[in-house]
Motif scaffolding. Structure first.
Motif, PDB file in Angstrom:
ATOM      1  N   ALA A  32      -0.562 -30.468 107.794  1.00 49.55           N
ATOM      2  CA  ALA A  32       0.618 -30.604 106.940  1.00 49.55           C
ATOM      3  C   ALA A  32       0.957 -32.088 106.840  1.00 49.55           C
ATOM      4  CB  ALA A  32       1.796 -29.828 107.496  1.00 49.55           C
ATOM      5  N   VAL A  33       1.287 -32.511 105.635  1.00 41.28           N
ATOM      6  CA  VAL A  33       1.691 -33.893 105.383  1.00 41.28           C
ATOM      7  C   VAL A  33       3.072 -33.857 104.747  1.00 41.28           C
ATOM      8  CG1 VAL A  33       1.144 -36.057 104.198  1.00 41.28           C
ATOM      9  CG2 VAL A  33      -0.718 -34.580 105.023  1.00 41.28           C
ATOM     10  N   ALA A  34       4.004 -34.581 105.343  1.00 37.28           N
ATOM     11  CA  ALA A  34       5.362 -34.680 104.809  1.00 37.28           C
ATOM     12  C   ALA A  34       5.686 -36.147 104.588  1.00 37.28           C
ATOM     13  CB  ALA A  34       6.366 -34.052 105.766  1.00 37.28           C
ATOM     14  N   SER A  86      -2.794 -30.779 117.641  1.00 41.99           N
ATOM     15  CA  SER A  86      -3.909 -31.594 118.127  1.00 41.99           C
ATOM     16  C   SER A  86      -3.694 -33.063 117.787  1.00 41.99           C
ATOM     17  CB  SER A  86      -5.240 -31.086 117.576  1.00 41.99           C
ATOM     18  OG  SER A  86      -5.212 -31.049 116.180  1.00 41.99           O
ATOM     19  N   SER A  87      -2.879 -33.337 116.750  1.00 38.03           N
ATOM     20  CA  SER A  87      -2.527 -34.721 116.471  1.00 38.03           C
ATOM     21  C   SER A  87      -1.320 -34.777 115.553  1.00 38.03           C
ATOM     22  CB  SER A  87      -3.692 -35.496 115.850  1.00 38.03           C
ATOM     23  OG  SER A  87      -3.915 -35.097 114.524  1.00 38.03           O
ATOM     24  N   VAL A  88      -0.583 -35.859 115.694  1.00 37.54           N
ATOM     25  CA  VAL A  88       0.528 -36.178 114.798  1.00 37.54           C
ATOM     26  C   VAL A  88       0.426 -37.673 114.533  1.00 37.54           C
ATOM     27  CG1 VAL A  88       3.032 -36.278 114.463  1.00 37.54           C
ATOM     28  CG2 VAL A  88       2.016 -34.384 115.763  1.00 37.54           C
ATOM     29  N   ASP A  89       0.401 -38.034 113.268  1.00 41.24           N
ATOM     30  CA  ASP A  89       0.347 -39.439 112.881  1.00 41.24           C
ATOM     31  C   ASP A  89       1.565 -39.736 112.021  1.00 41.24           C
ATOM     32  OD1 ASP A  89      -0.990 -42.036 112.624  1.00 41.24           O
ATOM     33  OD2 ASP A  89      -1.227 -41.466 110.519  1.00 41.24           O
ATOM     34  N   VAL A  90       2.261 -40.815 112.338  1.00 45.17           N
ATOM     35  CA  VAL A  90       3.421 -41.237 111.554  1.00 45.17           C
ATOM     36  C   VAL A  90       3.120 -42.627 111.018  1.00 45.17           C
ATOM     37  CG1 VAL A  90       5.885 -41.764 111.591  1.00 45.17           C
ATOM     38  CG2 VAL A  90       4.997 -39.828 112.934  1.00 45.17           C
ATOM     39  N   ASP A  91       3.146 -42.752 109.697  1.00 47.05           N
ATOM     40  CA  ASP A  91       2.855 -44.019 109.025  1.00 47.05           C
ATOM     41  C   ASP A  91       4.121 -44.516 108.346  1.00 47.05           C
ATOM     42  OD1 ASP A  91       0.976 -46.055 108.076  1.00 47.05           O
ATOM     43  OD2 ASP A  91       1.351 -45.168 106.106  1.00 47.05           O
ATOM     44  N   VAL A  92       4.384 -45.811 108.467  1.00 47.03           N
ATOM     45  CA  VAL A  92       5.569 -46.413 107.865  1.00 47.03           C
ATOM     46  C   VAL A  92       5.109 -47.551 106.966  1.00 47.03           C
ATOM     47  CG1 VAL A  92       7.777 -47.550 108.329  1.00 47.03           C
ATOM     48  CG2 VAL A  92       6.858 -45.890 109.978  1.00 47.03           C
ATOM     49  N   THR A  93       5.481 -47.480 105.677  1.00 47.61           N
ATOM     50  CA  THR A  93       5.161 -48.552 104.744  1.00 47.61           C
ATOM     51  C   THR A  93       6.462 -49.072 104.138  1.00 47.61           C
ATOM     52  OG1 THR A  93       4.793 -47.025 102.915  1.00 47.61           O
ATOM     53  CG2 THR A  93       2.861 -47.661 104.190  1.00 47.61           C
ATOM     54  N   VAL A  94       6.493 -50.374 103.916  1.00 45.71           N
ATOM     55  CA  VAL A  94       7.712 -51.013 103.438  1.00 45.71           C
ATOM     56  C   VAL A  94       7.452 -51.723 102.117  1.00 45.71           C
ATOM     57  CG1 VAL A  94       9.524 -52.696 103.977  1.00 45.71           C
ATOM     58  CG2 VAL A  94       8.446 -51.383 105.833  1.00 45.71           C
ATOM     59  N   THR A 102       8.797 -45.968 103.150  1.00 42.38           N
ATOM     60  CA  THR A 102       8.240 -44.622 103.042  1.00 42.38           C
ATOM     61  C   THR A 102       7.644 -44.237 104.386  1.00 42.38           C
ATOM     62  OG1 THR A 102       7.762 -44.967 100.702  1.00 42.38           O
ATOM     63  CG2 THR A 102       6.602 -43.157 101.800  1.00 42.38           C
ATOM     64  N   ILE A 103       8.062 -43.091 104.873  1.00 42.69           N
ATOM     65  CA  ILE A 103       7.553 -42.564 106.140  1.00 42.69           C
ATOM     66  C   ILE A 103       6.719 -41.338 105.817  1.00 42.69           C
ATOM     67  CG2 ILE A 103       8.160 -41.571 108.373  1.00 42.69           C
ATOM     68  CD1 ILE A 103      10.850 -43.136 108.115  1.00 42.69           C
ATOM     69  N   THR A 104       5.488 -41.315 106.302  1.00 37.92           N
ATOM     70  CA  THR A 104       4.585 -40.195 106.092  1.00 37.92           C
ATOM     71  C   THR A 104       4.142 -39.672 107.451  1.00 37.92           C
ATOM     72  OG1 THR A 104       3.800 -41.227 104.056  1.00 37.92           O
ATOM     73  CG2 THR A 104       2.465 -39.433 104.950  1.00 37.92           C
ATOM     74  N   ALA A 105       4.238 -38.374 107.633  1.00 39.50           N
ATOM     75  CA  ALA A 105       3.791 -37.750 108.882  1.00 39.50           C
ATOM     76  C   ALA A 105       2.716 -36.727 108.566  1.00 39.50           C
ATOM     77  CB  ALA A 105       4.950 -37.076 109.595  1.00 39.50           C
ATOM     78  N   THR A 106       1.650 -36.769 109.344  1.00 40.29           N
ATOM     79  CA  THR A 106       0.562 -35.808 109.230  1.00 40.29           C
ATOM     80  C   THR A 106       0.428 -35.086 110.560  1.00 40.29           C
ATOM     81  OG1 THR A 106      -0.588 -37.265 107.681  1.00 40.29           O
ATOM     82  CG2 THR A 106      -1.895 -35.512 108.714  1.00 40.29           C
ATOM     83  N   ALA A 107       0.544 -33.767 110.510  1.00 40.18           N
ATOM     84  CA  ALA A 107       0.405 -32.938 111.703  1.00 40.18           C
ATOM     85  C   ALA A 107      -0.849 -32.084 111.554  1.00 40.18           C
ATOM     86  CB  ALA A 107       1.632 -32.051 111.888  1.00 40.18           C
ATOM     87  N   VAL A 108      -1.597 -31.941 112.647  1.00 40.96           N
ATOM     88  CA  VAL A 108      -2.846 -31.173 112.644  1.00 40.96           C
ATOM     89  C   VAL A 108      -2.829 -30.229 113.842  1.00 40.96           C
ATOM     90  CG1 VAL A 108      -5.374 -31.313 112.765  1.00 40.96           C
ATOM     91  CG2 VAL A 108      -4.068 -33.105 111.573  1.00 40.96           C
ATOM     92  N   ALA A 109      -3.274 -28.990 113.604  1.00 39.16           N
ATOM     93  CA  ALA A 109      -3.354 -28.001 114.677  1.00 39.16           C
ATOM     94  C   ALA A 109      -4.357 -26.927 114.307  1.00 39.16           C
ATOM     95  CB  ALA A 109      -1.991 -27.356 114.913  1.00 39.16           C
ATOM     96  N   ALA A 110      -4.846 -26.241 115.316  1.00 39.97           N
ATOM     97  CA  ALA A 110      -5.585 -24.997 115.122  1.00 39.97           C
ATOM     98  C   ALA A 110      -4.712 -23.920 115.746  1.00 39.97           C
ATOM     99  CB  ALA A 110      -6.952 -25.056 115.783  1.00 39.97           C
ATOM    100  N   ALA A 119       5.646 -31.442 110.591  1.00 41.27           N
ATOM    101  CA  ALA A 119       5.516 -32.665 109.790  1.00 41.27           C
ATOM    102  C   ALA A 119       6.865 -33.069 109.202  1.00 41.27           C
ATOM    103  CB  ALA A 119       4.481 -32.463 108.683  1.00 41.27           C
ATOM    104  N   LEU A 120       7.627 -32.108 108.696  1.00 42.60           N
ATOM    105  CA  LEU A 120       8.943 -32.401 108.127  1.00 42.60           C
ATOM    106  C   LEU A 120       9.921 -32.897 109.190  1.00 42.60           C
ATOM    107  CD1 LEU A 120       9.146 -29.365 105.720  1.00 42.60           C
ATOM    108  CD2 LEU A 120       9.295 -31.773 105.020  1.00 42.60           C
ATOM    109  N   THR A 121       9.866 -32.322 110.372  1.00 44.78           N
ATOM    110  CA  THR A 121      10.736 -32.766 111.459  1.00 44.78           C
ATOM    111  C   THR A 121      10.363 -34.176 111.898  1.00 44.78           C
ATOM    112  OG1 THR A 121      11.080 -30.491 112.177  1.00 44.78           O
ATOM    113  CG2 THR A 121      11.564 -32.216 113.787  1.00 44.78           C
ATOM    114  N   ALA A 122       9.076 -34.468 111.947  1.00 44.25           N
ATOM    115  CA  ALA A 122       8.631 -35.821 112.311  1.00 44.25           C
ATOM    116  C   ALA A 122       9.193 -36.849 111.336  1.00 44.25           C
ATOM    117  CB  ALA A 122       7.106 -35.886 112.337  1.00 44.25           C
ATOM    118  N   VAL A 123       9.079 -36.578 110.046  1.00 44.44           N
ATOM    119  CA  VAL A 123       9.594 -37.505 109.033  1.00 44.44           C
ATOM    120  C   VAL A 123      11.103 -37.647 109.159  1.00 44.44           C
ATOM    121  CG1 VAL A 123      10.018 -37.760 106.555  1.00 44.44           C
ATOM    122  CG2 VAL A 123       7.725 -37.263 107.378  1.00 44.44           C
TER     123      VAL A 123
END
Length: 162
Positions: A32-34, A86-94, A102-110, A119-123
């Motif tokens: 999921a990407v938020a 399995s992973s959460v990535d939070v990217d911040v661009t200005v 802009t804050i983008t969060a990518t969550a990955v799981a099985a 992903a939405l909570t992370a953002v």
């Protein structure tokens, strides 16, 4: 039934809230990407980029806050399942000239259920953290446009949103 004719899965026969039983669903790879935005004055955005905020360099704090939030989603949202992220990535661009972060969060799981809420909570928490870190410089910062951008996996399949 909901307005669109679908069963309301989070209500029992008496209309009481319940956690959906996902035990029989297959484990699938899910992503999921938020995304969300924090709007501020260009001068504040430049201070953010320069690491010149009263509370210091905001970027690592914002990223860690988002990751921690994703991990704690079922503690914050009452009917969410605990998932094996399995992973959460939070990217911040200005965009300093536009004053938009802009804050983008990518969550990955099985797992057996979706991870959109993680992903939405992370953002959301990353944006709140950024707000907290810049409020000493500017009081009228706005958090806007928190939304799901993409999801993959699960019974409902893939979804890409503009």
């Amino acid at each position: 039934m909901s307005d669109d004719g679908e069963d309301l899965t989070h209500l029992d026969a008496h209309g009481h809230a319940r956690m959906v039983d996902v035990g029989d669903k297959p484990v699938t790879a899910r992503t999921a990407v938020a995304e969300g935005r924090v709007v501020m004055a260009p001068a504040t955005a430049r201070r953010l980029l320069d690491g010149d905020l009263p509370k210091g360099d905001a970027f690592p704090v914002v990223r860690i806050a988002g990751i921690q939030a994703a991990k704690r989603t079922p503690e914050l949202l009452p009917l969410c399942h605990q998932v094996a992220l399995s992973s959460v990535d939070v990217d911040v661009t200005v965009d300093a000239d536009g004053g938009v972060v802009t804050i983008t969060a990518t969550a990955v799981a099985a797992d057996r259920t979706g991870i959109e809420m993680e992903a939405l909570t992370a953002v959301s928490v990353a944006a709140l953290t950024l707000y907290d870190l810049v409020k000493a410089v500017q009081k009228d910062v706005r958090i806007t446009d928190v939304r799901l951008r993409r999801k993959t996996g699960g019974r409902s399949g893939d979804l890409d949103l503009p």
